[in-house]
Design a protein around this motif. Structure first.
Motif, PDB file in Angstrom:
ATOM      1  N   LYS A  51       0.836  -1.205   0.000  1.00  0.00           N
ATOM      2  CA  LYS A  51       0.000   0.000   0.000  1.00  0.00           C
ATOM      3  C   LYS A  51       0.874   1.259   0.000  1.00  0.00           C
ATOM      4  CE  LYS A  51      -4.037  -2.167   0.780  1.00  0.00           C
ATOM      5  NZ  LYS A  51      -5.286  -2.010   0.008  1.00  0.00           N
ATOM      6  N   TYR A  52       0.292   2.353  -0.466  1.00  0.00           N
ATOM      7  CA  TYR A  52       0.965   3.647  -0.368  1.00  0.00           C
ATOM      8  C   TYR A  52       0.171   4.547   0.582  1.00  0.00           C
ATOM      9  CZ  TYR A  52      -2.557   5.394  -3.688  1.00  0.00           C
ATOM     10  OH  TYR A  52      -3.728   5.727  -4.308  1.00  0.00           O
ATOM     11  N   GLN A  53       0.844   5.550   1.112  1.00  0.00           N
ATOM     12  CA  GLN A  53       0.215   6.456   2.060  1.00  0.00           C
ATOM     13  C   GLN A  53      -0.469   7.613   1.335  1.00  0.00           C
ATOM     14  OE1 GLN A  53      -0.043   6.003   5.404  1.00  0.00           O
ATOM     15  NE2 GLN A  53       0.914   4.013   4.986  1.00  0.00           N
ATOM     16  N   PRO A  54      -1.642   8.027   1.819  1.00  0.00           N
ATOM     17  CA  PRO A  54      -2.286   9.203   1.223  1.00  0.00           C
ATOM     18  C   PRO A  54      -1.376  10.421   1.290  1.00  0.00           C
ATOM     19  CG  PRO A  54      -3.785   8.051   2.709  1.00  0.00           C
ATOM     20  CD  PRO A  54      -2.436   7.422   2.902  1.00  0.00           C
ATOM     21  N   SER A  55      -1.458  11.261   0.266  1.00  0.00           N
ATOM     22  CA  SER A  55      -0.668  12.491   0.150  1.00  0.00           C
ATOM     23  C   SER A  55       0.819  12.225  -0.003  1.00  0.00           C
ATOM     24  CB  SER A  55      -0.910  13.408   1.366  1.00  0.00           C
ATOM     25  OG  SER A  55      -2.290  13.721   1.483  1.00  0.00           O
ATOM     26  N   SER A  56       1.197  11.011  -0.346  1.00  0.00           N
ATOM     27  CA  SER A  56       2.603  10.668  -0.566  1.00  0.00           C
ATOM     28  C   SER A  56       3.008  11.021  -1.990  1.00  0.00           C
ATOM     29  CB  SER A  56       2.817   9.171  -0.328  1.00  0.00           C
ATOM     30  OG  SER A  56       2.083   8.425  -1.295  1.00  0.00           O
ATOM     31  N   GLU A  59       1.264   8.829  -4.541  1.00  0.00           N
ATOM     32  CA  GLU A  59      -0.118   9.197  -4.868  1.00  0.00           C
ATOM     33  C   GLU A  59      -0.156  10.346  -5.871  1.00  0.00           C
ATOM     34  OE1 GLU A  59      -4.170   9.617  -2.386  1.00  0.00           O
ATOM     35  OE2 GLU A  59      -2.678  11.158  -1.886  1.00  0.00           O
ATOM     36  N   LEU A  62       0.791   8.912  -9.179  1.00  0.00           N
ATOM     37  CA  LEU A  62      -0.284   8.065  -9.680  1.00  0.00           C
ATOM     38  C   LEU A  62      -1.400   8.917 -10.283  1.00  0.00           C
ATOM     39  CD1 LEU A  62      -1.673   5.336 -10.062  1.00  0.00           C
ATOM     40  CD2 LEU A  62      -2.492   5.503  -7.693  1.00  0.00           C
ATOM     41  N   ASN A  63      -1.760  10.005  -9.607  1.00  0.00           N
ATOM     42  CA  ASN A  63      -2.791  10.894 -10.136  1.00  0.00           C
ATOM     43  C   ASN A  63      -2.350  11.523 -11.454  1.00  0.00           C
ATOM     44  OD1 ASN A  63      -4.544  10.397  -7.999  1.00  0.00           O
ATOM     45  ND2 ASN A  63      -3.758  12.099  -6.776  1.00  0.00           N
ATOM     46  N   GLY A 122      -9.255   2.807  -8.568  1.00  0.00           N
ATOM     47  CA  GLY A 122      -9.009   3.191  -7.180  1.00  0.00           C
ATOM     48  C   GLY A 122     -10.015   2.592  -6.210  1.00  0.00           C
ATOM     49  N   TYR A 127      -5.445   2.386  -2.655  1.00  0.00           N
ATOM     50  CA  TYR A 127      -4.134   2.663  -2.052  1.00  0.00           C
ATOM     51  C   TYR A 127      -3.103   1.559  -2.295  1.00  0.00           C
ATOM     52  CZ  TYR A 127      -6.808   6.268   0.349  1.00  0.00           C
ATOM     53  OH  TYR A 127      -7.625   7.324   0.630  1.00  0.00           O
ATOM     54  N   THR A 129       0.094  -0.059  -4.524  1.00  0.00           N
ATOM     55  CA  THR A 129       1.183   0.420  -5.380  1.00  0.00           C
ATOM     56  C   THR A 129       1.227  -0.310  -6.721  1.00  0.00           C
ATOM     57  OG1 THR A 129       2.728  -1.138  -4.357  1.00  0.00           O
ATOM     58  CG2 THR A 129       2.592   1.068  -3.398  1.00  0.00           C
TER      59      THR A 129
END
Length: 289
Positions: A51-56, A59, A62-63, A122, A127, A129
């Motif tokens: 998993k990845y952390q929000p606001s990392s 992310e 990815l966006n 999503g 979340y 990777t």
């Protein structure tokens, strides 16, 4: 207050022709705006455990990748991307990915299909990777590392076999003809023999030889896993092959939302047609008397 317009016979005929043209254009618009709803059907998905952390940084990259996918899909049916791998500082958040639409989709339909992928991936793999999502008409995949790009992968992802056919020598001969023809695909290929149809496709990052190897493997699995099925689908890591008896695939598998638009379009079309018919009859009546 409505005013009454008096028309002579020539004007009435001209108006009738214009109204007929409007009805034709309306009907054409309904057809042109119809979307191949089978393209939206879910086939399979795969999600990584990491998993990845929000606001990392991941992310954010990815966006950026998903935004690039949406923009690109209105122009080309395949593209790959590498985001955030241009410096050692950002390598931890690097995103590698690709998308591909079925070879017979128009750019506008490819864009719609990919838009669904972007909206859904999503939700299917929150979340993560790494994720992949295959709809009937398009495919999307992203990973933290780019070693999967261009690398032959014939691992089985999905298979579907219908009920078996009765011992029909003509069916099996034509099916084998279609499958043999599909093995010469270089990218996307459609084939048919009698009532049997099929198509196959490789991801755009494969070489010609790897594409041939992948589809040969898919065809082999169609025969070994599905035997005498009237229709069969096999999706491998980087290609797929499908065949069916003509008429087997219909819109019954489409989502409920896609079906809503059909009766609405029909009802609107009927009302417009009736309105034009009433006007035409009124014009004819006035012209005759």
């Amino acid at each position: 207050m409505l005013s009454i317009i008096q028309l002579d016979s020539t004007q009435r005929i001209t108006l009738a022709l214009k109204l007929s043209s409007m009805l034709f254009l309306f009907s054409s618009a309904l057809s042109a705006n119809s979307y191949p709803t089978r393209a939206n059907i879910f086939i399979y998905a795969g999600c990584s455990q990491e998993k990845y952390q929000p606001s990392s940084p991941f992310e954010a990259n990815l966006n950026s990748f998903l935004s690039s996918v949406v923009s690109s899909s209105s122009q080309v049916i395949y593209n790959s991307f590498a985001v955030g791998n241009d410096s050692s500082e950002s390598s931890e958040g690097a995103v590698f990915g690709l998308y591909q639409c079925r070879g017979d989709l128009r750019p506008i339909d490819c864009s719609k299909c990919v838009g669904r992928l972007v909206n859904q991936i999503g939700l299917v793999c929150p979340y993560t990777t790494g994720a992949s999502l295959q709809l009937d008409g398009c495919y999307l995949r992203y990973e933290h590392y780019g070693d999967f790009l261009g690398k032959l992968d014939t691992g089985l992802r999905y298979r579907k076999c219908s009920k078996a056919m009765a011992s029909d020598a003509d069916f099996f001969r034509r099916r084998d003809d279609v499958l043999a023809d599909l093995q010469s695909a270089n990218g996307f290929r459609v084939s048919s023999s009698g009532l049997v149809q099929g198509y196959a496709q490789c991801l755009g990052d494969l070489t010609v030889s790897d594409c041939s190897s992948c589809i040969s493997d898919a065809v082999g699995k169609l025969k070994s896993l599905c035997g005498s099925a009237a229709s069969a689908d096999v999706f491998l890591g980087q290609c797929y092959a499908r065949y069916w008896v003509s008429g087997y695939y219909d819109e019954s598998g489409s989502s409920h939302n896609d079906q809503i638009g059909k009766p609405v379009a029909i009802i609107v079309g009927v009302f417009v047609g009736l309105a034009v018919l009433v006007i035409l009859l009124s014009i004819c009546k006035k012209s005759m008397g």
